[in-house]
Design an enzyme around this catalytic site. Sequence first.
Site, PDB file in Angstrom:
ATOM      1  CE1 TYR A 154      11.647  -4.254   1.521  1.00 29.60           C
ATOM      2  CE2 TYR A 154       9.641  -3.314   0.610  1.00 29.60           C
ATOM      3  CZ  TYR A 154      11.007  -3.253   0.819  1.00 29.60           C
ATOM      4  OH  TYR A 154      11.733  -2.197   0.338  1.00 29.60           O
ATOM      5  CG  ASP A 182       2.859  -1.740   4.024  1.00 31.17           C
ATOM      6  OD1 ASP A 182       2.348  -1.271   2.986  1.00 31.17           O
ATOM      7  OD2 ASP A 182       4.083  -1.950   4.140  1.00 31.17           O
TER       8      ASP A 182
END
Length: 708
Positions: free
Chosen positions: A421, A522
Amino acid sequence: MSPASAASRGCFITGTDTDAGKTTVTAALLRALLEYGLESDPANSFEARAIKPVQTGCEPGEDANPAAPDVKRYSEALRGLSLPDAAQPRASALRCFRPACSPHLAAQAAGEHLDARELALACRAEVCKANFTLIEGAGGAHVPLNDEEDMLDLMAALDFPVLLVVSNKLGCINHALLTLDALAARGLRGAGMILCRTVPDRAGEEILRADNAAVLARKGAERGFPVLAELPFLPDLDAPSSEERERAWARLSALLRDAARHMICSCSGEIAKQSLAADELLAFDRDHIWHPYAPAAPGPKVWEAVSAAGARIRLRDGREVVDGMSSWWCAALGYRRPELIRALTEQAARMPHVMFGGLTHQPAVTLAEKLLALAPAGLNNVFFADSGSISVEAAIKMALQYWQAAGKPGKTRLAALRGAYHGDTCGAMSVCDPVTGMHHLFSGILPRQLFLERPSCRFDQAFEPASFAQTEQTLRREAATLAALIVEPVVQGAGGMWFYHPEYLRRLRAVCDEAGILLIADEIATGFGRTGKLFASEWAEISPDIMCLGKALTGGTMTLSAVLTSHRVADAISRPKAEGLPGAFMHGPTFMGSPLACAVARAAVDALLASAWQEHVARLERRLAEGLAPCRNIPGVRDVRALGAIGVVETEHPVNTEKMQDFFVRQGVWIRPFNRTVYVMPPFITPDADADLLTRSICLAFAQGMHL
Ligand code: PMP
């Protein structure tokens, strides 16, 4: 309104200084409140009480010590009043210490500790006993309770309107306004100000006192602290004759009658209005406001949050819920941190925002300096963006611009892991898991990226080299068109709360290096300590080429993200223009480098580093693992795991979020399950008892089959 209908409310009374007249004002106000109650409805059961959370200079006694000096004065003020139940105690001191000094010193001498939250809880228990309670602090706003906390922390934990008692004398404007600033900086509401005289008037001082009163009336009203009364010096309060004393208290009480009426009406009236407004607010919300991943109207069930402190969120109906979500990873340090509020208010007062094109400022520079010093080695440049998703967009654009500048414009695709995600904007969505990321809904506009299998090797088991073979092959095969691989290091968050082996990440780094693919980490969710390392990349001892930060970056106070890049990436993008290339990174959000966000982010990073975050995260990992373990044997549960301050129960089938959340709120916890995971990632400062409440509530939900 009749005071009988007033809810249990009250106000906190503080002073500009020790001996400002707080105790006398509290005692006289108590009398005024009770007289007003009697007058308005003699038969009613309106009750007012005064409490002193910490009393020094008296014999340590049991709770509600009637011998405490201030308690005696409150009782003295009530003499001669014919109250319905005269025997009922209307005043008490909660913690008593012998030395007549500041609470922290007195507690220290007694070998005890005062804690703002515990005191606030004790006060709240007392407040339930009356319609209106006066809570008298000790000394002024900054009087210490312990090495870290002071009276302001107690006021903030209580969150009642504050009445400021000002001794009307030379210098009081300064003291009063400084106190009001301190109260405002903690978001405390005003009940009002009362001016009093604690020494006899001296000739020639009338002008000074009148001017003090005029200035404070004007400035107080502007700040939500209207002057409710001006009291004279009344030596008879301490007269030897009890009749004279009684008359003096009656006179003072009469002078405070309007103030008492104002306080009853404004405090309890405000509650009545607010609860009416609460229904309207929820109705408007349901009909007009989008919530995450929800229909517009009617919207999903929501609760109104009114304040948050420490590891708890307070709801409109007065309930406090223990926060298991850190507001989606952000509030890692807990809510309402004074140093963060201070950074925000100071920066807001100086310069909330200026454009970043052509200008720079200290908050951005000092934050960038700090981030680069902390980040994995090799990261050298910082791009500030406004949210996690936008930082992912920027990272993707950087990777593409890098390869254009490097003379390989064919490298335009991204590789990502299944189960990932990375955000909800189009570029970010294109690298989210194609199934849970709902690619089919937006297939027309999403770039087609390359998806690698979700790492199957668990964090807590031996690394299985075979689990990497397929991924390695695919990366090498597709390298010619791949600009970058984007991963959430070690913890895949919203895509399933999956913890994979650091060796897998280490190998990804090695293959990317060999095959000429940039690695984007990320760390939006994992950054700033959540997994037990400051950045999750540290588990694999790797440095990415590009790293995205967000969420806990500002300690959960506001939105800000940062993209850190290696010198190699930044340098290539910035090389002097050639063949139509811009020689610059082509992105520049309006609120880029917001001074407000950067200032609070710097304060949040400093606060994290100054805290014992590693111990807290390790403590929570143990607590969550142990607390959730009983779920393991429940039918319908696929796995139970904990890493850092994250605890997860994974189910066989998706759970009903609304049903479970409703149950959790009734248990006093804030947990929002998603899809096949019921998980918690509480603020690091969450006390053991609260962490246990989180895990107990989850166990109870599973034991009752809520997940089926
Ligand atoms: N990346 C990760 C790993 C995230 O967890 C999130 C937010 N859940 C994002 C990116 C997107 O951040 P934002 O919601 O601030 O756009």
